[in-house]
Design a protein around this motif. Sequence first.
Motif, PDB file in Angstrom:
ATOM      1  N   ASP A   1       2.917   6.251  -2.733  1.00 26.75           N
ATOM      2  CA  ASP A   1       3.541   6.595  -4.334  1.00 26.75           C
ATOM      3  C   ASP A   1       4.908   6.870  -3.785  1.00 26.75           C
ATOM      4  O   ASP A   1       5.358   8.094  -3.375  1.00 26.75           O
ATOM      5  CB  ASP A   1       2.781   7.663  -4.695  1.00 26.75           C
TER       6      ASP A   1
ATOM      7  N   ARG B   1      -3.995   5.130   2.108  1.00 24.39           N
ATOM      8  CA  ARG B   1      -3.906   5.024   0.694  1.00 24.39           C
ATOM      9  C   ARG B   1      -2.726   4.255   0.196  1.00 24.39           C
ATOM     10  O   ARG B   1      -1.965   4.059   1.251  1.00 24.39           O
ATOM     11  CB  ARG B   1      -4.190   6.381   0.017  1.00 24.39           C
TER      12      ARG B   1
ATOM     13  N   ASN C   1      -0.787   6.483   6.641  1.00 24.04           N
ATOM     14  CA  ASN C   1      -1.432   6.885   5.627  1.00 24.04           C
ATOM     15  C   ASN C   1      -2.627   6.072   5.224  1.00 24.04           C
ATOM     16  O   ASN C   1      -2.643   5.032   5.653  1.00 24.04           O
ATOM     17  CB  ASN C   1      -0.462   6.958   4.325  1.00 24.04           C
TER      18      ASN C   1
ATOM     19  N   GLY D   1       8.683  13.457  -2.532  1.00 28.41           N
ATOM     20  CA  GLY D   1       7.640  12.796  -2.235  1.00 28.41           C
ATOM     21  C   GLY D   1       7.928  11.245  -2.499  1.00 28.41           C
ATOM     22  O   GLY D   1       7.257  10.546  -1.955  1.00 28.41           O
TER      23      GLY D   1
ATOM     24  N   ASP E   1      10.633   2.930   0.728  1.00 28.55           N
ATOM     25  CA  ASP E   1      10.819   4.259  -0.058  1.00 28.55           C
ATOM     26  C   ASP E   1      12.184   5.061   0.082  1.00 28.55           C
ATOM     27  O   ASP E   1      12.994   4.466   0.955  1.00 28.55           O
ATOM     28  CB  ASP E   1       9.567   5.179   0.491  1.00 28.55           C
TER      29      ASP E   1
ATOM     30  N   LYS F   1      13.281   8.810   0.508  1.00 29.11           N
ATOM     31  CA  LYS F   1      12.394  10.116   0.549  1.00 29.11           C
ATOM     32  C   LYS F   1      13.339  11.366   0.187  1.00 29.11           C
ATOM     33  O   LYS F   1      13.037  12.182  -0.885  1.00 29.11           O
ATOM     34  CB  LYS F   1      11.743  10.424   1.781  1.00 29.11           C
TER      35      LYS F   1
HETATM   36  N1  GLY Z   1       5.721   7.177  -0.429  1.00 28.99           N
HETATM   37  C1  GLY Z   1       5.285   8.206   0.620  1.00 28.99           C
HETATM   38  C2  GLY Z   1       3.924   8.244   0.296  1.00 28.99           C
HETATM   39  O1  GLY Z   1       3.068   7.834  -0.255  1.00 28.99           O
HETATM   40  O2  GLY Z   1       3.270   8.993   1.236  1.00 28.99           O
END
Ligand code: GLY
Length: 434
Positions: free
Chosen positions: A301, A298, A296, A237, A223, A225
């Motif tokens: 995103d 899930r 996390n 996000g 990712d 951030k």
């Molecule tokens: N990409 C970081 C998140 O979904 O928390």
Amino acid sequence: MKVLVVGGGGREHALAWKIGQSSRVDRVFVAPGNAGTALEQDGSVENVDIADSDIPALLEFAKQNEVGLTVIGPEVPLAAGAVDAFSAAGLRAFGPSQQAAELEASKVFCKNLLRHADVAQADFHTFDDPGKARLFLRDREDVPVVVKADGLAAGKGVIVCDNCEEALAAIERIAGSGVTGKTGEFGAAGSQLLIEERLVGQEVSILAITDGRTIFAMPAAQDHKPAHDGDHGPNTGGMGAYSPTPLVTEEIMRTVEERFLVPTVHQMKRSRRPFRGVLYAGLMITKQGIKVLEYNVRFGDPECQPLMMRLQSDLVDVLEATVDGRLDEIKPMRWDPRPAVCVVMASEGYPGSYTKGHPIRGLDEAAKLPDVKVFHAGTSIWDGQPVSHGGRVLGVTALGDTISQAKLQAYTAVKCIRWDGAWCRKDISDKALA
Ligand code: GLY
Ligand code: AMP
């Protein structure tokens, strides 16, 4: 079968798109969805005007419409017990139970569980009294720390501090001044706080699907951030992601499975909170080895977008086998060997305040490019036209034979798309190329 996807971001558009490709699915509902899910080409996807947090209404909709499987995208309904409510009503829902979702919803719970499971993580101390947290810092002078709110704070409850002064300000923001009744800006989420050792290294995301016994790790993703190029600016996000990342070698992947995913899933079972769903390990590769920053519960995103672009197996088979506890009976997931890069296009001002309602142009042109898929995030439809409706607006995603080619193709698509104030990072995936 009919499938309901809960959520309205880029992750949910990617999930709905992939689920819609299953030969066993004849209808996909998305609650509340966005312009992208509303406009999905063949009309097999349909938005439903129910908020992702309105569990009773979601449940009622699923019953009325004979939904065979519900997939919960975001953490908030998971932490509020959405999967438990569906199960109690005899309906199948993909995701962890409320008790298992504590792994994300309480950082203190997560850190203590990892300590029991002997999983490597940053050293930490927990406080329910901001005064004690301040005293603790005074003894440590300028050791770099990270101050975190215990509960869910939409990704904003983590403050990385360079010195003691910043850490004291972070405590005040999260927990308030300590005067009775005065809470910080995250309310109850900050009633406990953590002070963590600040780690240095490369961050990677490794997501796994598990039914509590079998674990399918997905290819690693990375990712981005911070808001601006070179990882400068405020945290967001996530401004883009790509997969796979060469930072995660086969050896690192094996280590992550053996020393992180397996012991975490086991410890959850031993704690009588068996985990079913996506276990997302946010990891830091440091000079002292790999450590968990957070779990996390899930799909990430935007990590989900490049992953769905690369997934070749039928996602519905995997989701159903997870819900039914028979992942061991199905074939491991198959992935396109080609890398995928997702560039997030955002509204002017994000992650601060921004305006909405700007018409988005050039989407058709972008869609014509080969190996490109534009996933919507913060969009809605106004007068039949897609308009911006959030901070992160689109996740422009492309496959390529190499990461550089995927990057080039994603940015070629980005150039087709315009609206007032649109911007993006220009360096998504460069860490893989460095
Ligand atoms: N990409 C970081 C998140 O979904 O928390
Ligand atoms: P989290 O929500 O816990 O993943 O934290 C959000 C971001 O803060 C992470 O993606 C990291 O960039 C940063 N972060 C969190 N914990 C640490 C840590 N112990 N050391 C350095 N950076 C951290």
